[in-house]
Design a protein around this motif. Structure first.
Motif, PDB file in Angstrom:
ATOM      1  N   VAL A   6       0.816  -1.216   0.000  1.00 24.63           N
ATOM      2  CA  VAL A   6       0.000   0.000   0.000  1.00 24.63           C
ATOM      3  C   VAL A   6       0.851   1.268   0.000  1.00 24.63           C
ATOM      4  O   VAL A   6       0.335   2.360  -0.251  1.00 24.63           O
ATOM      5  CB  VAL A   6      -0.962   0.012   1.215  1.00 24.63           C
ATOM      6  CG1 VAL A   6      -1.952  -1.134   1.126  1.00 24.63           C
ATOM      7  CG2 VAL A   6      -0.197  -0.041   2.541  1.00 24.63           C
ATOM      8  N   ARG A 113      -6.281  -1.138   7.482  1.00 24.23           N
ATOM      9  CA  ARG A 113      -6.070  -2.198   6.501  1.00 24.23           C
ATOM     10  C   ARG A 113      -6.438  -3.568   7.049  1.00 24.23           C
ATOM     11  O   ARG A 113      -6.694  -4.503   6.295  1.00 24.23           O
ATOM     12  CB  ARG A 113      -4.621  -2.192   6.028  1.00 24.23           C
ATOM     13  CG  ARG A 113      -4.323  -1.057   5.068  1.00 24.23           C
ATOM     14  CD  ARG A 113      -4.997  -1.271   3.740  1.00 24.23           C
ATOM     15  NE  ARG A 113      -4.937  -0.078   2.907  1.00 24.23           N
ATOM     16  CZ  ARG A 113      -5.424  -0.019   1.667  1.00 24.23           C
ATOM     17  NH1 ARG A 113      -5.999  -1.080   1.136  1.00 24.23           N
ATOM     18  NH2 ARG A 113      -5.354   1.094   0.975  1.00 24.23           N
ATOM     19  N   ASP A 119     -10.929  -1.807  -1.671  1.00 22.72           N
ATOM     20  CA  ASP A 119     -11.182  -0.380  -1.830  1.00 22.72           C
ATOM     21  C   ASP A 119     -12.676  -0.201  -2.077  1.00 22.72           C
ATOM     22  O   ASP A 119     -13.342  -1.125  -2.528  1.00 22.72           O
ATOM     23  CB  ASP A 119     -10.368   0.167  -3.007  1.00 22.72           C
ATOM     24  CG  ASP A 119      -8.871   0.240  -2.654  1.00 22.72           C
ATOM     25  OD1 ASP A 119      -8.565   0.493  -1.472  1.00 22.72           O
ATOM     26  OD2 ASP A 119      -8.047   0.020  -3.557  1.00 22.72           O
ATOM     27  N   LYS A 125      -5.175   6.861  -1.262  1.00 20.30           N
ATOM     28  CA  LYS A 125      -3.878   6.289  -1.615  1.00 20.30           C
ATOM     29  C   LYS A 125      -2.779   7.347  -1.640  1.00 20.30           C
ATOM     30  O   LYS A 125      -1.609   7.051  -1.366  1.00 20.30           O
ATOM     31  CB  LYS A 125      -3.971   5.597  -2.976  1.00 20.30           C
ATOM     32  CG  LYS A 125      -4.874   4.363  -2.980  1.00 20.30           C
ATOM     33  CD  LYS A 125      -4.951   3.749  -4.364  1.00 20.30           C
ATOM     34  CE  LYS A 125      -5.875   2.529  -4.372  1.00 20.30           C
ATOM     35  NZ  LYS A 125      -5.981   1.923  -5.721  1.00 20.30           N
ATOM     36  N   SER A 126      -3.154   8.578  -1.972  1.00 29.37           N
ATOM     37  CA  SER A 126      -2.159   9.651  -2.040  1.00 29.37           C
ATOM     38  C   SER A 126      -1.487   9.902  -0.694  1.00 29.37           C
ATOM     39  O   SER A 126      -0.315  10.295  -0.644  1.00 29.37           O
ATOM     40  CB  SER A 126      -2.806  10.942  -2.550  1.00 29.37           C
ATOM     41  OG  SER A 126      -3.881  11.338  -1.708  1.00 29.37           O
ATOM     42  N   TYR A 128      -0.899   7.527   1.630  1.00 23.60           N
ATOM     43  CA  TYR A 128       0.081   6.435   1.788  1.00 23.60           C
ATOM     44  C   TYR A 128       1.351   6.777   1.007  1.00 23.60           C
ATOM     45  O   TYR A 128       2.473   6.591   1.508  1.00 23.60           O
ATOM     46  CB  TYR A 128      -0.504   5.119   1.274  1.00 23.60           C
ATOM     47  CG  TYR A 128      -1.545   4.488   2.162  1.00 23.60           C
ATOM     48  CD1 TYR A 128      -1.195   3.493   3.067  1.00 23.60           C
ATOM     49  CD2 TYR A 128      -2.877   4.876   2.084  1.00 23.60           C
ATOM     50  CE1 TYR A 128      -2.153   2.893   3.875  1.00 23.60           C
ATOM     51  CE2 TYR A 128      -3.836   4.288   2.893  1.00 23.60           C
ATOM     52  CZ  TYR A 128      -3.466   3.298   3.790  1.00 23.60           C
ATOM     53  OH  TYR A 128      -4.422   2.721   4.596  1.00 23.60           O
ATOM     54  N   LYS A 129       1.157   7.248  -0.214  1.00 20.48           N
ATOM     55  CA  LYS A 129       2.295   7.590  -1.066  1.00 20.48           C
ATOM     56  C   LYS A 129       3.127   8.707  -0.451  1.00 20.48           C
ATOM     57  O   LYS A 129       4.366   8.656  -0.464  1.00 20.48           O
ATOM     58  CB  LYS A 129       1.791   8.010  -2.452  1.00 20.48           C
ATOM     59  CG  LYS A 129       2.894   8.324  -3.440  1.00 20.48           C
ATOM     60  CD  LYS A 129       2.325   8.715  -4.796  1.00 20.48           C
ATOM     61  CE  LYS A 129       3.440   9.047  -5.792  1.00 20.48           C
ATOM     62  NZ  LYS A 129       2.905   9.454  -7.105  1.00 20.48           N
TER      63      LYS A 129
END
Length: 247
Positions: A6, A113, A119, A125-126, A128-129
């Motif tokens: 992730v 999680r 999802d 997700k941004s 996590y990135k």
């Protein structure tokens, strides 16, 4: 289970302890042996399953992340994390504040999680990135406050930890994370902002200690007054000041 990490997108499958194993070994017996429940979301349905808060694991990250930056993050909070969860007096400098805020978000992500197998997911997700690429929270659109919250129950049967993640939508969309482990509780706020804008600073109160962005002066724990558990559960995202960034 996630097929890709992730954080970095590589093949997932490495078993990650949601809370560090050393924390479970050092925690009170009532914490390590207590059982609870969590909501499991998959296939568009929700079911309630039993779990042990202290020993929960997930397999949504790769070995490189798990044994690399995530392991280093756990090591960076080890010298002081148990003191926070026990409500003991301690002062943290800017580096420790940054590590604590980052650890809190990473831990909330892993707890989620364990519940959301598919999802869509409450945390985009941004984020996590961003955590993977920068190793800390966004200074522009994330804020965190710490609170001193007495665990509910008695010495034999108490709830040592809990997590709530709630989306909100005012002028800008965002979400609130409320994570508590022992006496240490943190409220993290993330707002989706246009690039030219940022969130204003959070103020210090008798019950709230600003945690992120890190303060130049020391983070003094615990705050002067504890926050009642029921008040903590009912806490809504505070109104945040949004302003243009200096050019």
């Amino acid at each position: 289970m996630a097929k890709q990490c992730v954080f970095c997108g590589e093949k997932a499958g490495s078993r990650e302890h949601v809370l560090p194993a050393w924390m479970a070994r050092a925690a009170p017996k009532a914490f390590t042996e207590s059982s609870g429940e969590r909501n499991l979301y998959t296939g568009g349905q929700m079911k309630v399953i039993p779990h042990k808060f202290a020993t929960m694991t997930v397999k949504c990250v790769c070995g490189t992340c798990n044994n690399g930056w995530m392991s280093r993050l756990e090591a960076s909070v080890k010298p002081f994390l148990m003191q926070l969860t026990r409500g003991e007096q301690i002062a943290l400098g800017p580096a420790e504040q940054t590590a604590l805020a980052t650890w809190s978000m990473k831990t909330a992500m892993m707890m989620l999680r364990a519940s959301y197998l598919d999802d869509p997911h409450p945390i985009p997700k941004s984020d996590y990135k961003h955590l993977y690429e920068y190793g800390k929270l966004s200074m522009r659109r994330m804020r965190a406050n710490a609170f001193y919250v007495e665990p509910p129950g008695d010495d034999e049967h108490h709830i040592w930890g809990d997590l709530r993640v709630l989306p909100f939508s005012t002028r800008y969309r965002g979400y609130q994370v409320k994570l508590r482990v022992g006496w240490f509780a943190v409220q993290l706020l993330s707002v989706a902002l246009p690039p030219a804008y940022e969130i204003g600073q959070l103020g210090r109160t008798l019950r709230a200690q600003p945690l992120w962005p890190a303060q130049a002066d020391q983070f003094t724990w615990p705050p002067l007054k504890p926050l009642p558990y029921e008040t903590w559960l009912a806490m809504e995202p505070r109104q945040l000041a949004v302003m243009k960034r200096p050019v």
